[in-house]
Design an enzyme around this catalytic site. Structure first.
Site, PDB file in Angstrom:
ATOM      1  N   LYS A 221       0.755  -1.274  -0.054  1.00 23.87           N
ATOM      2  CA  LYS A 221      -0.085  -0.165  -0.057  1.00 23.87           C
ATOM      3  C   LYS A 221       0.929   1.319  -0.074  1.00 23.87           C
ATOM      4  O   LYS A 221       1.940   1.193   0.193  1.00 23.87           O
ATOM      5  CB  LYS A 221      -0.862   0.072   1.260  1.00 23.87           C
ATOM      6  CG  LYS A 221      -2.196  -0.961   0.974  1.00 23.87           C
ATOM      7  CD  LYS A 221      -3.359  -0.845   2.013  1.00 23.87           C
ATOM      8  CE  LYS A 221      -4.413  -2.063   1.485  1.00 23.87           C
ATOM      9  NZ  LYS A 221      -5.386  -2.043   2.418  1.00 23.87           N
ATOM     10  N   ARG A 256      -3.405  -9.979   4.930  1.00 27.86           N
ATOM     11  CA  ARG A 256      -3.875 -10.336   3.437  1.00 27.86           C
ATOM     12  C   ARG A 256      -2.747  -9.626   2.668  1.00 27.86           C
ATOM     13  O   ARG A 256      -2.288  -8.510   2.514  1.00 27.86           O
ATOM     14  CB  ARG A 256      -5.394  -9.659   3.289  1.00 27.86           C
ATOM     15  CG  ARG A 256      -5.742  -9.359   1.997  1.00 27.86           C
ATOM     16  CD  ARG A 256      -7.284  -8.730   2.054  1.00 27.86           C
ATOM     17  NE  ARG A 256      -7.807  -8.724   0.724  1.00 27.86           N
ATOM     18  CZ  ARG A 256      -7.511  -8.229  -0.301  1.00 27.86           C
ATOM     19  NH1 ARG A 256      -6.556  -7.076  -0.204  1.00 27.86           N
ATOM     20  NH2 ARG A 256      -8.066  -8.091  -1.556  1.00 27.86           N
TER      21      ARG A 256
END
Length: 302
Positions: A221, A256
């Site tokens: 991210k 995840r």
């Protein structure tokens, strides 16, 4: 055989299977069922214990797809995964905000509904999940990708995310989803900017103390890229592994991730060190404490 998920004493790695053309890291790579299934099998061989299949990108700026298109993308993949005997023990999660997609995916073999909106997009989601009797990931969310950046305004990001997430969990419980079926996710990157994501990671205890399993999705991210001088998404896996290790040290149920092998290794190291350190102090810890005590005595009486 249908795989199910129960709380474990270690941190699991959830492998991401994006059947999308526009996901921020791997959009378009696994658009066909064959490619998506082959990718999922490779992740399981590397150690993924859960597979998360999604047919709609939720990245900042992403546009929504039609429900029919989302179904067209994910159902063949889920059915294909469930047809593979070697995956019998691997739970499949459906990453969707739509109740009808969740219902169809569970019918195809999914056993977890991963709803990034925490039930805010589709009013039917909580009731559908309650009737299906599957696990439910309730994530903190403030809006779709097109405007989530504008919604990243907090006075106390940890306190406000916790409060808003707790409200969604309470609503899910009222709709009939059992507490043991709920998994919470603070939603890194979803209406969060840079330091806000780091603040959430620095206070994981606030979310593990909610009484539910905790899922963290930090993989590749933007906040990692910012820390690393603007590094591109696919060059953030080592940083992701560092976050995975941090999560494992703090009792997170699953991470995840897009990349699996380094995350599995990071979790293994964290859990091995935890096992060694728990019953016995780390070597040298006693000496360090004695040294501090001697220094204190010298300062007081020397």
């Amino acid at each position: 055989m249908t795989a199910s998920v129960t709380p474990m004493s270690h941190t699991r790695v959830m492998g991401i299977v994006n059947v999308t053309p526009d996901s921020f890291s791997d959009g378009g790579l696994y658009m066909t069922p064959d490619r998506a299934i082959a990718h999922a099998l490779a992740m399981v061989r590397q150690g993924a214990e859960i597979l998360d299949v999604g047919g709609e990108s939720t990245r900042p700026g992403a546009r929504r797809v039609a429900e029919s298109e989302e179904l067209h993308r994910v159902l063949p993949v889920i059915k294909g995964l469930r047809a593979r005997r070697e995956l019998d023990a691997v739970p499949v999660s459906i990453d969707t905000v739509r109740a009808r997609v969740a219902r169809a995916a569970v019918g195809a073999g999914a056993t977890i509904v991963n709803d990034v909106s925490g039930g805010l997009v589709d009013a039917q989601m909580f009731g559908t999940v309650a009737r299906l009797g599957v696990d439910y990931v309730c994530q903190h969310w403030r809006g779709f990708g097109a405007d989530m950046t504008e919604r990243a305004r907090y006075g106390d990001v940890v306190g406000e995310v916790h409060e808003e997430l707790a409200e969604r969990v309470a609503a899910a419980r009222r709709a009939g989803i059992p507490a043991e079926r709920i998994i919470v996710d603070p939603g890194l990157g979803f209406a969060k900017l840079g330091e806000q994501d780091w603040q959430l990671l620095g206070h994981l205890d606030v979310f593990t103390s909610m009484g539910h399993r905790l899922l963290i999705g930090a993989s590749r991210k933007r906040f990692l890229g910012h820390l690393l001088g603007g590094r591109e998404a696919r060059e953030r896996d080592a940083a992701t592994a560092a976050v995975s290790m941090w999560c494992a040290l703090h009792g997170v149920w699953a991470v995840r991730t897009h990349e699996v092998s380094a995350q599995v290794d990071a979790v293994a190291v964290a859990e091995h060190l935890t096992a060694i350190a728990a019953p016995n102090p780390l070597p040298g810890a006693g000496l360090a404490e004695k040294s501090r005590c001697r220094g204190s005595v010298r300062r007081r009486f020397g």
